[in-house]
Design an enzyme around this catalytic site. Structure first.
Site, PDB file in Angstrom:
ATOM      1  N   GLU A 126       0.825  -1.218   0.000  1.00  0.00           N
ATOM      2  CA  GLU A 126       0.000   0.000   0.000  1.00  0.00           C
ATOM      3  C   GLU A 126       0.853   1.258   0.000  1.00  0.00           C
ATOM      4  OE1 GLU A 126      -2.448  -3.320   0.719  1.00  0.00           O
ATOM      5  OE2 GLU A 126      -0.635  -2.707   1.822  1.00  0.00           O
ATOM      6  N   HIS A 181      -9.694  -5.947   9.199  1.00  0.00           N
ATOM      7  CA  HIS A 181     -10.276  -5.732   7.877  1.00  0.00           C
ATOM      8  C   HIS A 181     -11.647  -5.051   7.930  1.00  0.00           C
ATOM      9  CE1 HIS A 181      -7.457  -9.078   7.491  1.00  0.00           C
ATOM     10  NE2 HIS A 181      -7.323  -8.773   6.218  1.00  0.00           N
TER      11      HIS A 181
END
Length: 328
Positions: free
Chosen positions: A62, A131
């Site tokens: 990321e 998540h």
């Protein structure tokens, strides 16, 4: 304007597709967004139209995704980057917070950073603590970023098109449970919802509820149940969380005299606290007939167990109970 029913997921895809057709400088990058079509199937088929040079599968990093987007934006492209889960933006925070958010200011406006970071957020999928977070408060505390959160398919399309065209970095939060939601969406390529605007979703007289994402959906359902009992709730949706348009919220509070703020993110330090403070610090305070109520998630990691998962974020019953307490 022609309206077509589609899912929230399809509306996001349509917005990206239209903008990539309109402007060759718009590019899309992220993990598994190409042949696989994205972790939630949002970009299915896009690589077939635009090719690997504009729909780019990235390494599992990321920090690379966000850093690449920031550099590309500063040098003339308009990148859209997708985090597979909002939680993973933690790996890209340096590039987002210390670079993308600040470059335009530090260069006296000579550099623009027109990038969009798409962030699938929220609980309800059983994906557990790493998540399922709602981290909008992190992002709203960074000057230079815009933070947008659409709650319907039409808003998803209109706001995303506006975000892609904006010359600043925009964090675009998409609640994962909304991807399957269906609704009418204008198919015109000119359909855009301006950023930095709040919208009254439902008129009412007794209580104001400010909510977004899945909490907006729950608030609308709660309002219908309460209406059958003679209690009329007004619901305001701040589609852009930062910078936020407070005028519709203030007008609603002056009308109803009561305010509930509902969000899935943890209550401590949440956006609800900021809205509450602004109302309490301004002239709206004199119009309040009851203390402001903040409904937020519990200060715990999101559990995996579905019953516990539901217990740590506000539900329809919690909204109804809060309205009862304010109106009894």
């Amino acid at each position: 304007m022609e309206i077509k029913e589609m899912t929230y997921r399809e509306a996001v895809r349509l917005a990206m597709t239209e903008e990539m057709r309109r402007d060759e400088n718009v590019v899309f990058l992220g993990e598994d967004i190409g042949v696989y079509g994205g972790g939630f199937g949002v970009s299915v088929g896009m690589i077939d139209e635009f090719g690997e040079s504009r729909v780019m599968d990235t390494p599992i990093s990321e920090s690379v995704i966000v850093g690449t987007a920031a550099g590309a934006a500063a040098t003339g492209l308009r990148p859209i980057c997708e985090m597979m889960f909002m939680d993973f933006i933690a790996f890209g925070m340096d590039s987002l917070v210390n670079q993308a958010a600040k470059l335009r200011y530090m260069f006296g406006g000579e550099v623009r950073v027109p990038m969009v970071v798409r962030l699938p957020s929220g609980s309800g999928t059983g994906a557990a603590a790493q998540h399922c977070q709602s981290l909008e408060a992190w992002l709203c505390s960074v000057p230079g970023l815009k933070v947008v959160t659409p709650s319907t398919p039409a808003q998803a399309k209109g706001l995303l098109k506006a975000a892609i065209r904006d010359d600043n970095p925009v964090c675009f939060i998409e609640h994962k449970l909304l991807y399957k939601m269906k609704g009418g969406v204008p198919v015109s390529e000119d359909y855009i919802i301006p950023l930095e605007k709040s919208y009254v979703e439902r008129e009412g007289r007794d209580v104001t509820i400010v909510a977004w994402g899945t909490l907006l959906v729950k608030a609308m359902e709660a309002a219908e149940k309460l209406s059958s009992e003679g209690i009329e709730v007004e619901i305001v949706n701040p589609m852009t969380l930062y910078p936020m348009d407070m005028a519709p919220i203030e007008a609603s509070v002056k009308k109803t005299g009561r305010l509930i703020i509902a969000h899935e993110a943890v209550r401590t330090g949440g956006i609800g606290a900021e809205i509450s403070a602004k109302i309490a610090e301004g002239e709206c305070f004199d119009y309040l007939d009851a203390p402001i109520v903040r409904l937020g998630g519990l200060d715990v990691p999101i559990p995996y167990n579905r019953h516990l998962e539901a217990a740590v974020v506000p539900q329809i019953e919690d909204i109804i109970d809060a309205v009862y307490q304010m109106t009894e």
